[in-house]
Design a protein around this motif. Structure first.
Motif, short mmCIF file in Angstrom:
data_model
loop_
_atom_site.label_atom_id
_atom_site.label_comp_id
_atom_site.label_asym_id
_atom_site.label_seq_id
_atom_site.Cartn_x
_atom_site.Cartn_y
_atom_site.Cartn_z
N PRO A 158 -8.62 53.52 91.65
CA PRO A 158 -7.33 53.55 91.35
C PRO A 158 -6.55 54.64 92.50
O PRO A 158 -7.13 55.19 93.21
N ALA A 159 -5.47 54.03 92.71
CA ALA A 159 -4.60 54.61 93.68
C ALA A 159 -3.04 55.04 93.11
O ALA A 159 -2.61 54.25 92.25
N THR A 160 -2.59 55.97 93.51
CA THR A 160 -1.45 56.67 92.96
C THR A 160 -0.32 56.78 94.11
O THR A 160 -0.42 57.40 95.03
N PHE A 161 0.89 56.16 93.84
CA PHE A 161 1.98 56.27 94.66
C PHE A 161 3.16 56.89 94.07
O PHE A 161 3.52 56.67 92.92
N SER A 162 3.40 58.31 94.28
CA SER A 162 4.37 59.18 93.95
C SER A 162 5.39 59.40 94.80
O SER A 162 5.25 59.91 95.88
N ILE A 163 6.71 58.85 94.45
CA ILE A 163 7.87 59.01 94.95
C ILE A 163 8.80 59.95 94.63
O ILE A 163 9.38 60.24 93.54
N SER A 164 9.09 61.20 95.58
CA SER A 164 9.88 62.10 95.11
C SER A 164 11.32 61.71 95.54
O SER A 164 11.48 61.46 96.75
N ALA A 165 12.17 61.98 94.54
CA ALA A 165 13.54 61.73 94.79
C ALA A 165 14.64 62.42 94.27
O ALA A 165 14.13 63.37 93.37
N SER A 166 15.96 62.17 94.39
CA SER A 166 17.07 62.88 93.71
C SER A 166 18.14 62.06 93.48
O SER A 166 18.19 60.88 94.29
N THR A 167 18.83 62.27 92.60
CA THR A 167 20.23 61.35 92.24
C THR A 167 21.22 62.38 91.85
O THR A 167 20.84 63.44 91.28
N GLY A 168 22.47 61.92 92.17
CA GLY A 168 23.59 62.62 91.60
C GLY A 168 24.19 61.99 90.63
O GLY A 168 25.32 62.69 89.99
N LYS A 169 23.43 61.08 89.75
CA LYS A 169 24.16 60.57 88.48
C LYS A 169 22.96 60.23 87.70
O LYS A 169 21.80 59.80 87.96
N THR A 170 23.39 60.19 86.46
CA THR A 170 22.48 59.79 85.41
C THR A 170 21.76 58.41 85.36
O THR A 170 22.76 57.51 85.58
N ILE A 171 20.68 58.11 85.37
CA ILE A 171 20.29 56.71 85.39
C ILE A 171 19.41 56.47 83.99
O ILE A 171 18.35 57.11 83.66
N THR A 172 19.97 55.47 83.32
CA THR A 172 19.59 55.24 81.79
C THR A 172 18.44 54.35 81.76
O THR A 172 17.73 54.16 80.70
N GLY A 173 18.29 53.52 82.87
CA GLY A 173 17.35 52.52 82.82
C GLY A 173 17.48 51.49 84.07
O GLY A 173 18.06 51.82 84.84
#
Length: 154
Positions: A56-71
């Protein structure tokens, strides 16, 4: 004799430098430097690094957003030594908790690569879309698949 020692020392030093460079943070680049994406990517963590075939390998992407993302969805394209080899699409809410509130969040994807996956340098391009198919971000980064595999371990 001194020349042999110097060559051995130089080879050892070069090997250590290469090892250190493999353990540094993954260098992430935006697909288009001129676009102000709604999702800002801070970094990518790959565990294990290098990726081991058949494990198993895990790719974790740290991010930020200025608006709500519902999907939305993530589209991932993979290249091997510059040649396109694979594409997959994932539901964004399957990779992070939805709705994504404003601020910091992590998208995490785990996958086991087959034991016959060729070792070497790979490039990954990830596009993230919201539920209305608007592109939120597009990044690319390189990763390495090592020679180790579960086939060799068994």
């Amino acid at each position: 004799m001194e020349a042999v020692r110097f060559n051995l020392l130089a080879s050892l030093l070069l090997s250590l430098c290469l090892l250190v460079s493999l353990t540094l943070a993954t260098d992430v680049k935006y697909c288009d430097k001129n676009v102000d994406y709604d999702v800002k990517v801070k970094g990518v963590e790959i565990i294990p690094d290098p990726v081991a075939r058949g494990k198993p390998a895990t790719f974790s992407i740290s991010a930020s957003t200025g608006k709500t993302i519902t999907g939305g969805k993530m589209v991932i394209d993979v290249s091997y030594f510059g040649w396109y080899i694979h594409s997959e699409t994932h539901d964004l809410c399957g990779e992070t908790s939805c709705p994504v509130s404003t601020g910091n969040f992590v998208v995490s994807h785990s996958q086991e690569l087959p034991g016959f996956t060729p070792p070497g340098s790979y490039s990954l391009k990830m596009k993230m879309y919201d539920a209305n198919k608007n592109e939120l971000t597009c990044i690319g980064f390189d990763f390495y698949i090592g020679f180790a595999s579960s086939v060799a371990d068994s």
